[in-house]
Design an enzyme around this catalytic site. Sequence first.
Site, short mmCIF file in Angstrom:
data_model
loop_
_atom_site.label_atom_id
_atom_site.label_comp_id
_atom_site.label_asym_id
_atom_site.label_seq_id
_atom_site.Cartn_x
_atom_site.Cartn_y
_atom_site.Cartn_z
N HIS A 19 0.82 -1.21 0.00
CA HIS A 19 0.00 0.00 0.00
C HIS A 19 0.86 1.26 0.00
CE1 HIS A 19 -4.18 0.76 -0.21
NE2 HIS A 19 -4.45 0.98 1.05
N ASN A 66 -6.68 6.37 3.93
CA ASN A 66 -8.10 6.65 3.74
C ASN A 66 -8.47 8.12 3.91
OD1 ASN A 66 -8.23 3.91 3.39
ND2 ASN A 66 -9.42 3.51 5.24
N ASP A 91 -1.14 2.64 -5.55
CA ASP A 91 -1.06 1.22 -5.85
C ASP A 91 -2.34 0.81 -6.57
OD1 ASP A 91 -2.87 -0.33 -3.45
OD2 ASP A 91 -2.18 1.69 -2.99
N ASN A 112 -9.45 3.65 -1.54
CA ASN A 112 -9.94 4.61 -0.54
C ASN A 112 -9.13 5.91 -0.51
OD1 ASN A 112 -12.12 3.07 0.31
ND2 ASN A 112 -10.89 1.95 1.78
#
Length: 185
Positions: A19, A66, A91, A112
């Site tokens: 991530h 997020n 990503d 997100n």
Amino acid sequence: MKMIVGLGNPGSQYAKTKHNIGFMAVDALAEKYDVTIRKQEFNALTGSTFVDGEKVLLVKPQTFMNDSGRAVGQLKAFYQFAADEILIIQDDMDMTMGRLRLRQRGSAGGHNGIKSIINVLGTQDFYRAKIGIQHPKRQKVVDWVLTPFSKDDQIAILTGIDKLQDAADDWIHGLDFAQLMNKYN
């Protein structure tokens, strides 16, 4: 001016996870341009430089993935960046490991961090560089994105980051984004 934002999560426990490919790519650009990313401003770590007279701001939001839009929105407003002066590095699980894909606009596609940026900016019209991290075969998605790359995957990821550096350099030097997509996609 150009703002290049790498998406990721702050903290050493996330440093080499899938991530955090955006942070890894921004770190590679910082090394390429000899920039230190340590200024804390607007919920982000930033570093800036000039490349052939073009001011470039490298950004690593510190809001966790997020909530990336908060940092991006604040920096965009403060520095008065236009949408076509912003490149977000993210990503993408729907692409093979290390593959680079450039996009001019589009939906969040389930990401997100991108969803947060779209919500804060109020538009889907900003540039993106996606680096593939592949979909997990057996793991849950959250476990997959928060684990480090395997030794075999690291080669593909480094190749993708190298390609991203070339694309970002061409963009900074004025190559039109549509031409950039034709060259690198």
